[in-house]
Write an enzyme that holds these catalytic residues in place. Structure first.
Site, PDB file in Angstrom:
ATOM      1  N   GLU A   1       0.835  -1.145   0.032  1.00 31.00           N
ATOM      2  CA  GLU A   1       0.081  -0.066  -0.046  1.00 31.00           C
ATOM      3  C   GLU A   1       0.879   1.207  -0.131  1.00 31.00           C
ATOM      4  OE1 GLU A   1      -3.917  -1.506   2.164  1.00 31.00           O
ATOM      5  OE2 GLU A   1      -2.520  -1.013   3.644  1.00 31.00           O
TER       6      GLU A   1
ATOM      7  N   CYS B   1       3.321   8.484   1.582  1.00 27.61           N
ATOM      8  CA  CYS B   1       3.994   7.568   2.319  1.00 27.61           C
ATOM      9  C   CYS B   1       4.064   6.166   1.519  1.00 27.61           C
ATOM     10  CB  CYS B   1       2.842   7.253   3.336  1.00 27.61           C
ATOM     11  SG  CYS B   1       3.758   5.921   4.601  1.00 27.61           S
TER      12      CYS B   1
ATOM     13  N   CYS C   1       7.060  -7.310   6.741  1.00 34.58           N
ATOM     14  CA  CYS C   1       7.886  -6.680   7.519  1.00 34.58           C
ATOM     15  C   CYS C   1       8.601  -7.777   8.398  1.00 34.58           C
ATOM     16  CB  CYS C   1       7.541  -5.579   8.344  1.00 34.58           C
ATOM     17  SG  CYS C   1       9.077  -4.719   9.192  1.00 34.58           S
TER      18      CYS C   1
ATOM     19  N   CYS D   1       6.926  -5.380  15.223  1.00 39.14           N
ATOM     20  CA  CYS D   1       6.624  -4.501  16.489  1.00 39.14           C
ATOM     21  C   CYS D   1       5.321  -4.789  16.830  1.00 39.14           C
ATOM     22  CB  CYS D   1       7.000  -2.976  15.997  1.00 39.14           C
ATOM     23  SG  CYS D   1       8.497  -2.742  15.427  1.00 39.14           S
TER      24      CYS D   1
ATOM     25  N   CYS E   1       2.146  -2.700  15.712  1.00 44.90           N
ATOM     26  CA  CYS E   1       2.107  -2.234  14.211  1.00 44.90           C
ATOM     27  C   CYS E   1       1.327  -3.388  13.182  1.00 44.90           C
ATOM     28  CB  CYS E   1       3.442  -2.307  13.543  1.00 44.90           C
ATOM     29  SG  CYS E   1       3.643  -1.878  11.745  1.00 44.90           S
TER      30      CYS E   1
ATOM     31  N   CYS F   1      -0.835   5.619  10.119  1.00 45.15           N
ATOM     32  CA  CYS F   1       0.513   4.919  10.465  1.00 45.15           C
ATOM     33  C   CYS F   1       0.055   3.645  11.295  1.00 45.15           C
ATOM     34  CB  CYS F   1       1.228   5.610  11.603  1.00 45.15           C
ATOM     35  SG  CYS F   1       1.774   7.143  11.139  1.00 45.15           S
TER      36      CYS F   1
HETATM   37  N1  SAH Z   1       9.516   0.302   9.291  1.00 41.03           N
HETATM   38  C1  SAH Z   1       9.686   1.590   9.293  1.00 41.03           C
HETATM   39  C2  SAH Z   1       8.778   2.630   8.832  1.00 41.03           C
HETATM   40  C3  SAH Z   1       7.482   2.355   8.456  1.00 41.03           C
HETATM   41  S1  SAH Z   1       6.323   2.519  10.049  1.00 41.03           S
HETATM   42  C4  SAH Z   1       9.813   2.200  10.953  1.00 41.03           C
HETATM   43  O1  SAH Z   1       9.352   1.128  11.717  1.00 41.03           O
HETATM   44  O2  SAH Z   1      10.118   2.955  11.572  1.00 41.03           O
HETATM   45  C5  SAH Z   1       6.067   4.322  10.190  1.00 41.03           C
HETATM   46  C6  SAH Z   1       5.944   4.687  11.691  1.00 41.03           C
HETATM   47  O3  SAH Z   1       4.484   4.266  12.312  1.00 41.03           O
HETATM   48  C7  SAH Z   1       6.995   4.111  12.592  1.00 41.03           C
HETATM   49  O4  SAH Z   1       7.302   5.025  13.533  1.00 41.03           O
HETATM   50  C8  SAH Z   1       6.158   3.117  13.210  1.00 41.03           C
HETATM   51  O5  SAH Z   1       6.589   2.656  14.389  1.00 41.03           O
HETATM   52  C9  SAH Z   1       4.791   3.930  13.501  1.00 41.03           C
HETATM   53  N2  SAH Z   1       3.601   2.887  13.999  1.00 41.03           N
HETATM   54  C10 SAH Z   1       3.554   1.509  13.530  1.00 41.03           C
HETATM   55  N3  SAH Z   1       2.476   1.350  13.873  1.00 41.03           N
HETATM   56  C11 SAH Z   1       1.620   2.134  14.518  1.00 41.03           C
HETATM   57  C12 SAH Z   1       0.407   2.374  15.084  1.00 41.03           C
HETATM   58  N4  SAH Z   1      -0.477   1.225  15.240  1.00 41.03           N
HETATM   59  N5  SAH Z   1      -0.167   3.654  15.605  1.00 41.03           N
HETATM   60  C13 SAH Z   1       0.903   4.767  15.370  1.00 41.03           C
HETATM   61  N6  SAH Z   1       2.010   4.562  14.867  1.00 41.03           N
HETATM   62  C14 SAH Z   1       2.542   3.368  14.519  1.00 41.03           C
HETATM   63 FE1  SF4 Z   2       8.020  -3.229  10.710  1.00 44.62          FE
HETATM   64 FE2  SF4 Z   2       5.764  -2.065  11.562  1.00 44.62          FE
HETATM   65 FE3  SF4 Z   2       8.044  -2.284  13.119  1.00 44.62          FE
HETATM   66 FE4  SF4 Z   2       8.002  -0.493  11.059  1.00 44.62          FE
HETATM   67  S1  SF4 Z   2       6.653  -0.429  12.780  1.00 44.62           S
HETATM   68  S2  SF4 Z   2       9.831  -2.074  11.462  1.00 44.62           S
HETATM   69  S3  SF4 Z   2       6.744  -1.440   9.500  1.00 44.62           S
HETATM   70  S4  SF4 Z   2       6.758  -3.895  12.248  1.00 44.62           S
END
Ligand code: SAH
Ligand code: SF4
Length: 406
Positions: A116, A129, A136, A140, A143, A367
């Site tokens: 996406e 974005c 991934c 995390c 996420c 995000c």
């Molecule tokens: N993988 C990279 C970039 C993608 S995520 C990273 O982790 O930095 C973009 C941002 O959104 C990151 O800071 C991530 O930690 C945050 N993020 C992920 N899941 C989220 C959620 N459910 N609510 C708010 N921010 C989130």
């Molecule tokens: Fe991967 Fe989501 Fe963690 Fe970014 S925040 S590194 S996309 S699992």
């Protein structure tokens, strides 16, 4: 998946420019590759340089996808180009428009995998974005993308194509410099860009090229979860703005919500930030901090955050992201009052800490809400599917097909 000694996941990408009916897709080639491709089809040597510049201009500056539109290229060269090449974007499976103007594109690549991209218009800018991987590896806990397995890295062409598709949809090619709608890019979609370093670098170089899309490096931000060994290299070789997903102020909490912290802890991540080439006050590093109720959002956390960023003398800005929920998550977003308090404490500590307004939540485009239906299949699954599709006698043949998966 194979893992190298340094722990960097290695994912075999599909061929960068898959051929279709024997035609090579030019989208995603850098200048050197484009020149070699044009030289390789018998364009007279004296013309190669000029033709490369012309084709580059049409593909990346004007966004055309038909050689017939390349009006300053001679007819016979156009015919030769069309005999060997195509300029093809991946397919948009679905474009969703949020009530707040955000647009989310679900894009399907030639092998059926999907990712996406999200366009977010604001008063003074329009940010796209962009995803770097399908899925991934990093899981995390807060996420949505992290609940997918990594399917594969995106190629440079597939990364650039996300921007081209958005510009198509926004009608932006007609006037490439004035009236831009995508003014900024954030590598904050699906995936960890620094685990797909080479393709991300190549894609961003194409996007920044002065005779192509011409987006300045100051308008591009790469977000990493803290892949320490590649951070310095990203600054030196790509030179875009850096954002780091911090999300916690001590190793205990960070490891709990971001397993990568076991490999690269807070001290290592912040040291890498302090050493990030080009980090100074005019180009501050952004620290992303998702506000998770009862996990990382106390007043003490806010004070500790200020202390931590001061200790490493970081030119920092904190981006507070209200947690965006997704189906099945255990986390909740902190209360608005608490997010505001947190922000005030960090501001009082001398560090700017704006609260990111959630955008596109109604279409799951905010995000951390991105997820596609692509699932990594085991080799056995793929073999089974191919065998079933090809009929009962063809199991042996299936071994020879390339899946692009490790
Ligand atoms: N993988 C990279 C970039 C993608 S995520 C990273 O982790 O930095 C973009 C941002 O959104 C990151 O800071 C991530 O930690 C945050 N993020 C992920 N899941 C989220 C959620 N459910 N609510 C708010 N921010 C989130
Ligand atoms: Fe991967 Fe989501 Fe963690 Fe970014 S925040 S590194 S996309 S699992």
């Amino acid at each position: 998946m194979q893992v190298t000694p340094t722990g960097t996941p290695v994912v075999v990408s599909p061929r960068a420019n898959p051929e279709e009916d024997g035609l090579q897709n030019l989208l995603g080639l850098d200048r050197i590759e484009l020149k070699a491709a044009i030289a390789g089809i018998g364009v007279p040597e004296k013309q190669v340089k000029m033709r490369t510049s012309q084709v580059w201009h049409w593909v990346y500056h004007r966004g055309v996808s038909s050689f017939g539109d390349m009006l300053n290229v001679s007819k016979d060269v156009r015919a030769k180009l069309a005999e060997h090449f195509i300029i093809k974007r991946p397919e948009i499976v679905e474009a969703q428009y949020s009530e707040d103007g955000t647009r989310k594109y679900l894009i399907r690549f030639h092998d059926g995998n999907e990712a996406e991209a999200v366009y977010i218009p604001e008063d003074d800018r329009g940010t796209l974005c962009v995803s770097s991987q399908v899925g991934c590896t990093l899981n995390c806990k807060f996420c949505h993308t992290g609940t997918m397995k990594l399917v594969r890295n995106l190629t440079a062409g597939e990364i650039v194509a996300q921007l081209m598709i958005a510009r198509d949809d926004l009608g932006e090619w007609e006037n490439p410099t004035a009236g831009r709608r995508v003014t900024n890019i954030v590598m904050m979609g699906m995936g960890e860009p620094l685990y797909n370093f080479d393709n991300v670098k190549k894609a961003l170089e194409i996007i920044m090229d002065e005779e192509g899309i011409q987006l300045s490096r100051r308008r591009i931000t790469l977000s990493t979860s803290g892949v320490v060994p590649h951070m310095e290299r990203a600054g030196r070789e790509i030179g875009v703005n850096l954002a780091v997903s911090l999300h916690a102020v001590n190793d205990g909490v960070r490891t709990d919500i971001m397993p990568i912290n076991k490999k690269y802890n807070l001290n290592e991540v912040l040291t890498a930030c302090a050493n990030y080439p080009g980090a100074h006050n005019a180009r501050r590093i952004t620290f992303e901090y998702a506000m998770l109720k009862g996990v990382n959002d106390s007043d003490k956390d806010a004070h500790d955050l200020v202390r931590l960023l001061r200790k490493y003398k970081l030119p920092a800005k904190v981006n507070l992201i209200p947690f965006n929920p997704w189906p099945g998550t255990d986390y909740e977003c902190s209360s608005w009052d608490q997010i505001q308090r947190f922000s005030d404490i960090v501001y009082e500590g001398g560090i700017s800490a704006p609260i990111r307004r959630p955008r596109g939540r109604d279409i799951m485009a905010a995000c951390g809400q991105l997820k596609s239906a692509s699932e990594k299949k085991s080799k056995a699954d793929i073999l089974r599917e191919q065998t079933a599709a090809a009929g009962p006698d063809s199991a042996a043949g299936a071994h020879h097909s390339s899946t692009g998966l490790t």
